[in-house]
Structures are given as structure tokens and as C-alpha cells.
Design a protein around this motif. Structure first.
Motif, mmCIF file in Angstrom:
data_model
loop_
_atom_site.group_PDB
_atom_site.id
_atom_site.type_symbol
_atom_site.label_atom_id
_atom_site.label_comp_id
_atom_site.label_asym_id
_atom_site.label_seq_id
_atom_site.Cartn_x
_atom_site.Cartn_y
_atom_site.Cartn_z
ATOM 1 N N LYS A 66 4.862 -10.122 11.094
ATOM 2 C CA LYS A 66 5.371 -10.885 12.238
ATOM 3 C C LYS A 66 6.186 -12.100 11.771
ATOM 4 N N SER A 67 5.862 -12.628 10.585
ATOM 5 C CA SER A 67 6.574 -13.799 10.069
ATOM 6 C C SER A 67 7.845 -13.422 9.311
ATOM 7 N N GLY A 68 8.094 -12.121 9.168
ATOM 8 C CA GLY A 68 9.360 -11.706 8.567
ATOM 9 C C GLY A 68 9.294 -10.958 7.255
ATOM 10 N N ALA A 69 8.101 -10.674 6.743
ATOM 11 C CA ALA A 69 7.997 -9.921 5.491
ATOM 12 C C ALA A 69 8.649 -8.553 5.661
ATOM 13 N N SER A 70 9.435 -8.137 4.671
ATOM 14 C CA SER A 70 10.127 -6.846 4.778
ATOM 15 C C SER A 70 9.479 -5.763 3.937
ATOM 16 N N VAL A 71 8.484 -6.144 3.116
ATOM 17 C CA VAL A 71 7.738 -5.161 2.337
ATOM 18 C C VAL A 71 6.360 -5.742 2.021
ATOM 19 N N ILE A 72 5.380 -4.858 1.938
ATOM 20 C CA ILE A 72 4.004 -5.256 1.628
ATOM 21 C C ILE A 72 3.639 -4.654 0.272
ATOM 22 N N ILE A 73 3.061 -5.456 -0.621
ATOM 23 C CA ILE A 73 2.571 -4.980 -1.914
ATOM 24 C C ILE A 73 1.045 -5.012 -1.853
ATOM 25 N N SER A 74 0.425 -3.842 -1.951
ATOM 26 C CA SER A 74 -1.022 -3.764 -1.755
ATOM 27 C C SER A 74 -1.638 -2.714 -2.674
ATOM 28 N N GLU A 75 -2.929 -2.863 -2.920
ATOM 29 C CA GLU A 75 -3.671 -1.846 -3.663
ATOM 30 C C GLU A 75 -4.224 -0.782 -2.727
ATOM 31 N N LYS A 76 -4.113 -1.011 -1.417
ATOM 32 C CA LYS A 76 -4.690 -0.104 -0.428
ATOM 33 C C LYS A 76 -3.637 0.822 0.175
ATOM 34 N N ASP A 77 -4.105 1.933 0.731
ATOM 35 C CA ASP A 77 -3.216 2.794 1.511
ATOM 36 C C ASP A 77 -3.233 2.301 2.956
ATOM 37 N N ILE A 78 -2.531 3.007 3.825
ATOM 38 C CA ILE A 78 -2.424 2.539 5.222
ATOM 39 C C ILE A 78 -3.783 2.445 5.884
ATOM 40 N N GLU A 79 -4.646 3.431 5.655
ATOM 41 C CA GLU A 79 -5.971 3.399 6.276
ATOM 42 C C GLU A 79 -6.774 2.199 5.779
ATOM 43 N N GLY A 80 -6.615 1.876 4.498
ATOM 44 C CA GLY A 80 -7.322 0.714 3.942
ATOM 45 C C GLY A 80 -6.821 -0.588 4.543
ATOM 46 N N ILE A 81 -5.512 -0.664 4.774
ATOM 47 C CA ILE A 81 -4.944 -1.864 5.403
ATOM 48 C C ILE A 81 -5.431 -1.984 6.839
ATOM 49 N N LYS A 82 -5.471 -0.865 7.551
ATOM 50 C CA LYS A 82 -5.958 -0.877 8.935
ATOM 51 C C LYS A 82 -7.405 -1.361 8.993
ATOM 52 N N ALA A 83 -8.214 -0.930 8.023
ATOM 53 C CA ALA A 83 -9.620 -1.334 7.999
ATOM 54 C C ALA A 83 -9.752 -2.834 7.750
ATOM 55 N N ALA A 84 -8.872 -3.369 6.897
ATOM 56 C CA ALA A 84 -8.935 -4.802 6.584
ATOM 57 C C ALA A 84 -8.318 -5.656 7.676
ATOM 58 N N VAL A 95 6.801 -1.956 8.160
ATOM 59 C CA VAL A 95 7.645 -2.122 6.965
ATOM 60 C C VAL A 95 7.048 -1.287 5.841
ATOM 61 N N PRO A 96 7.854 -0.963 4.825
ATOM 62 C CA PRO A 96 7.326 -0.174 3.712
ATOM 63 C C PRO A 96 6.174 -0.882 3.003
ATOM 64 N N VAL A 97 5.193 -0.102 2.566
ATOM 65 C CA VAL A 97 4.088 -0.597 1.754
ATOM 66 C C VAL A 97 4.249 -0.015 0.346
ATOM 67 N N ILE A 98 4.259 -0.886 -0.637
ATOM 68 C CA ILE A 98 4.288 -0.441 -2.026
ATOM 69 C C ILE A 98 2.861 -0.516 -2.529
ATOM 70 N N ARG A 99 2.266 0.667 -2.722
ATOM 71 C CA ARG A 99 0.878 0.698 -3.184
ATOM 72 C C ARG A 99 0.860 0.657 -4.712
ATOM 73 N N VAL A 100 0.222 -0.387 -5.266
ATOM 74 C CA VAL A 100 0.159 -0.580 -6.715
ATOM 75 C C VAL A 100 -1.282 -0.478 -7.193
ATOM 76 N N LYS A 101 -1.438 -0.255 -8.467
ATOM 77 C CA LYS A 101 -2.779 -0.150 -9.040
ATOM 78 C C LYS A 101 -3.472 -1.506 -9.052
ATOM 79 N N ASP A 102 -2.707 -2.569 -9.323
ATOM 80 C CA ASP A 102 -3.270 -3.917 -9.435
ATOM 81 C C ASP A 102 -2.255 -4.911 -8.882
ATOM 82 N N ALA A 103 -2.580 -5.542 -7.759
ATOM 83 C CA ALA A 103 -1.635 -6.445 -7.085
ATOM 84 C C ALA A 103 -1.359 -7.706 -7.905
#
Length: 538
Positions: free
Chosen positions: A66-84, A95-103
Motif C-alpha cells: 500500500k505504501s508503494g513497494a513494487s516487489v517483496i523479498i521473502s523466505e515464504k511462499d504466498i500461502e506463508g505470507i497470507k498466514a503471517a 506485486v511480484p514476490v521473490i522467494r529467497v532461501k535467506d532474506a
């Protein structure tokens, strides 16, 4: 910068885009900044979901978008983000989520790319160890600056970039800030940076991906072990040792008993310093001196083999008291010795300019810089009289206070007077321990307030007295810290050594959640001035 360029060094990542397949090379997503605090998100930034001891960055994904981020860098998948973050589901914009092993590692690598790899443009010196990091860092900084080498500093007290001084929140800041500070140093025309590298820096990947020119080890003893820190002394040592797997040259205290444990698996070359002549550079004929109420230490410096253009074989005086000042200054000299050697070595073309910074340094430069070095709040002498000595130190637990007081007793003062208090909302064992140590080693203890926080100062003082009564030292209690310091100077006797401990470089006192300005050095000087005007200062 293009997102694809920022991710160039991140080896394992997955693109999750709810709009469908996304090819970063053709998408050409431009990133304005890297953000790890959802409150600071700006338009077109990348938001990193960092999981810390207190919160999970994934809980703020919807807010970041909502504040304008155009990409998310996370260790979680979409379901994990929804849970959090339950509000993510209802976000109008995805926006695109870049799932990484270690944020944290991704933040470190992407920050280096974002700031155009500034560490490669500086001579980088990282210093680790339980004690001595801050003092040694300042000694190296002082020596290099005195030799005309423009140097930056990152450490416990502050970060120094040219004329800019930034107060520190952590010994080693988060990776984004490390890279930003490096970039600011390059922009300011600095050639070197010397920084404290804590065990937490390795545990939390704050210096991940940086290859230091020189890694330094001072000493080790159990510390930072417990919830939210290291789970064991072995893990603490392991993290300290990580520096020697990401540096070119390791300069180490060769007298440290646990050195082999710390260096286990090291990949760098090694040089050692210490008091034992087995070391590459060593001290002998150590003498503790008092002159005009100023405490200092001097020694003869020697090297096993000359490696540069300067013979490192001369007398050294350091105006910071104690035998540990010998080790700290030896470490600083060993670093300069190695850099001076590099400055005249046959190097690859790309390294010649980088390491040429030490050309022209003389032994007089080194001697002068070590003699005048001063570290804010670390055995900092405050000259107010030639008949007694006053100093400020950060010692705020039993181990550091015992080290300080036993060191000062070696100077044989007529009386050793210790002024200290303990912080509120902290373990009572620290109060008992500090009280016992001061009672055991000081001739007079003046018990006062430190940062009472949400506790009553009088109750903290009562706890300290429990410890004091475990030994036989004399003591008085003066709750107001300013009054306590004034009392110590007012009742000073010729030959006294007064140490005001606990706060060191801190310039505040925290009371019920509010930080009020309070600087021990300022208070000492004001008290001395007042007594002098009254003709009552020795």
C-alpha cells in the motif's frame, strides 16, 4: 537499478507473480531503494521481510504494498505470507514476490550491488573479539589519519565519515547500512575503513558477502550467550571465527589460549602479535607510568622479521593505561605494518592504487598517533588536577569492572575510588557482582544511579549494597549521579585515582522511558570548575 541486476549475486531465488510468468530481463523492473522497515517504504522500493527476535517482516507485506513497494523479498511462499499477514489476501494491488532461501543474506548481497560494491574500492579492516574492539578500532583510525590516510570508522560508539559523525545503535549495523556507509566513504574520498565486527554481525549476516582485506582478532571469553544471542560459547567462538573465512589476511593475538579454536577452518594468511617473542610482532620491557596525574604505558616494540620499508623496532608510549593497552596498540601497529608492506609489494595493477595509501608513513607517525589516541568513554582520562587522576569508563558488568579496577591498582594509587550505579530492569546478579567487585578492589565505592529506567534508584542501590557487603570495602551512597561525582572530586586526596564507571560514552540517563542529557565527562569538568572557583580543588 534494475531488479535483475540487484539479484545478480543471489544464487537461489524463485519468482512468484500472481499475474503470471515474469521474466526479469524483459520486465525491466526498476527499484528505487531497498527497505527492511515497512514504515519507511517508498514508491517502487523492494521490501525485505526480515524475521527478527520481536517481529516477522512478512506480517507487514500488505502495508508495504500500500505504501508503494513494487516487489517483496521473502523466505515464504504466498500461502506463508497470507498466514503471517491476513490482510494480504484483500490487497487490491499484487506485486511480484521473490522467494529467497535467506532474506538477510539476500539483503546483504543486493545492498552491495545497489551501492556498486563499495567495499572493493576501500581498504577494509574488520576487528572482532570480546574485548578491545572499540579501543583498537580508534587506535588504527588515529594512526592512519595521523599518517594522512583518509579513513572511515564504524563501531559501537559511532560511525565517522569525514566530518560526519553518526551515533551507533549497534556495534555492527545491518548490512544495508554497512554498504551505504562504505559508499558514502568512497564518495567522500576516503581510502580505508576500520570497523568493529561483532559476533552478532556474523550470526545475523550483517557483513555477509564482504571480503575484508584484513581481519583482526583481539581475544575471547564467554559473552553474549543467552536468549536472542548465542546458544553456547562454542557458537560464539564459531561466529568470531567466520571473519577468518572472509578476509585476505588475519592479524591475531598469538597469546590467546583459544586462538586455534577461533581460527578453525580459516582460509586466510596469518600474522600474530603479543607479548610472547614467538609472535611476528611483540612487546617487551613494559612499564606503567604516572606523570602529572596522567596514566600511560610504554614498551619496546620488536618484530621477528622486517617485512616493509620501516623497521618495526622502537619504543612506544600509549596514553591509555593498562597492560591491555599494550595488546590493543600492538594490534594497531601490526595492521599498519601489514598495510605498509603491501604498499611497496608487487601487486596486480588493480590493487596498486588501493594499497598505495600507506606509502610515506614513518615510525614517528605511528609513535605520535598512539601516544595521543583517546577513545570516548574507554578509560578516558579527564584532566582536572595534577594531584589526583580522574577517568571515565564504560565498564557496566562485574567482569569488565574487575578488569578495570585490577588494571588501575597496578598503578599503585594512594586510593582507588570507584563511582558507579547499575541499570534498572536488568538482572539483579549484575548489581550484586559489580558491588562485590568494587568493594573488593576499590578503597572507596560511591554507589549512585545509572539508567534506572522504570525502577526506583534507591532499590537498585540497595541491591548493589548486598554485593558490596560480600567484601569489606568502604562505601557511601549518593543517589543523584551528578552529586556523587561532585562528592568524589570534593573529597579527593593527593594521589587518588577516581574512576566513574558504567556509562562511558553515553550522554543520557534513562528515567521512566525518557532519556535525559547526562554526560559524565561534562559533569566532571563542571564540578572541577566549580570547586576550583571556590579554591577547593586539589
Amino acid at each position: 537499478m534494475k531488479l535483475s541486476a540487484l539479484l545478480a549475486d543471489v544464487k537461489e531465488y524463485e519468482i512468484i507473480d500472481e499475474k503470471g510468468a515474469l521474466d526479469l530481463d524483459t520486465a525491466g523492473i526498476e527499484i528505487s531503494d531497498l527497505i527492511y522497515d515497512s514504515r519507511k517504504v517508498i514508491s517502487d522500493s523492494a521490501f525485505f521481510c526480515i524475521t527478527g527476535a520481536r517481529s516477522d517482516g512478512n506480517s507487514y507485506v500488505s502495508s508495504a504494498i500500500k505504501s508503494g513497494a513494487s516487489v517483496i523479498i521473502s523466505e515464504k511462499d504466498i500461502e506463508g505470507i497470507k498466514a503471517a499477514d491476513p490482510e494480504y489476501e484483500s490487497c487490491e494491488k499484487k506485486v511480484p514476490v521473490i522467494r529467497v532461501k535467506d532474506a538477510k543474506k539476500a539483503l546483504a548481497l543486493m545492498s552491495a550491488a545497489y551501492f556498486d560494491y563499495p567495499a572493493k574500492k576501500l581498504v577494509t579492516i574488520g576487528i572482532t573479539g570480546t574485548k578491545g574492539k572499540t579501543t583498537t578500532t580508534y587506535m588504527v583510525y588515529s594512526a592512519l589519519m595521523h599518517a594522512g590516510v583518509k579513513t572511515g570508522l564504524i563501531g559501537t560508539i559511532n560511525t565517522i565519515i569525514g566530518d560526519t559523525v553518526i551515533k551507533s545503535n549497534n556495534t555492527t549495523p545491518i548490512s544495508y547500512l554497512v554498504e551505504k556507509y562504505f559508499a558514502d566513504m568512497v564518495k567522500a574520498g576516503l581510502k580505508c575503513v576500520v570497523m568493529e565486527v561483532s559476533s552478532q554481525a556474523f550470526l545475523l549476516d550483517r557483513v555477509y558477502g564482504i571480503n575484508f582485506d584484513i581481519g583482526v582478532f583481539t581475544n575471547i571469553s564467554p559473552d553474549h550467550i543467552g536468549p536472542g544471542e548465542h546458544d553456547s560459547f562454542e557458537d560464539y567462538m564459531r561466529c568470531k571465527g567466520m571473519l577468518f573465512k572472509q578476509c585476505n589476511m588475519g592479524i591475531v593475538n598469538g597469546d590467546e589460549e583459544l586462538l586455534d579454536k577461533v581460527l578453525e577452518g580459516h582460509t586466510c594468511k596469518l600474522e600474530s602479535y603479543g607479548i610472547d617473542p614467538k609472535n611476528d610482532i611483540y612487546a617487551s620491557d613494559i612499564k606503567l607510568n604516572t606523570e602529572d596525574a596522567t596514566l600511560s604505558v610504554n614498551y619496546k616494540l620488536s618484530e621477528k622479521k622486517q617485512v616493509g620499508s620501516i623497521p618495526f623496532d622502537f619504543d612506544v608510549t600509549v596514553d591509555i593505561p593498562g597492560r591491555f593497552s599494550v595488546y590493543n596498540s600492538l594490534c594497531a601497529v601490526a595492521i599498519i605494518r601489514h598495510l605498509e608492506e603491501l604498499s611497496i609489494s608487487e601487486l596486480a595493477e588493480e590493487d596498486k592504487e588501493k594499497y598505495s595509501v600507506l606509502k610515506g608513513i614513518t615510525k614517528d607517525d605511528i609513535k605520535a598517533s598512539l601516544k595521543k589516541v583517546s577513545v570516548p568513554g574507554r578509560i578516558q582520562m579527564v584532566p582536572v588536577s595534577k594531584k589526583f587522576s580522574v577517568m571515565v569508563d564504560y565498564a557496566h558488568n562485574a567482569v569488565s569492572l574487575e578488569t578495570l579496577l585490577t588494571t588501575l591498582k597496578e598503578y599503585n594509587p594512594k586510593r582507588l575510588v570507584c563511582v558507579f550505579g547499575c541499570g534498572g530492569n536488568r538482572a539483579k546478579d549484575r548489581r550484586y557482582g559489580m558491588g562485590e567487585v568494587s568493594s573488593k578492589y576499590a578503597d572507596l565505592t560511591i554507589v549512585t544511579s545509572d539508567n534506572p529506567r522504570f525502577e526506583k534508584p534507591s532499590e537498585i542501590i540497595d541491591d548493589i549494597i548486598v554485593g558490596i557487603k560480600r567484601a569489606n570495602g568502604r562505601y557511601v551512597t549518593i543517589e543523584d549521579r551528578e552529586d556523587a561525582i561532585y562528592y568524589s572530586l570534593e573529597h579527593a586526596r593527593p594521589g587518588d585515582l577516581i574512576v566513574v564507571a558504567g556509562k562511558g560514552h553515553e550522554d543520557y540517563q534513562e528515567i521512566k522511558g525518557v532519556k535525559h542529557h547526562m554526560d559524565d565527562v561534562e559533569i566532571i569538568k563542571a564540578a572541577a570548575e566549580k570547586l576550583d572557583k571556590q579554591g577547593r580543588l586539589l
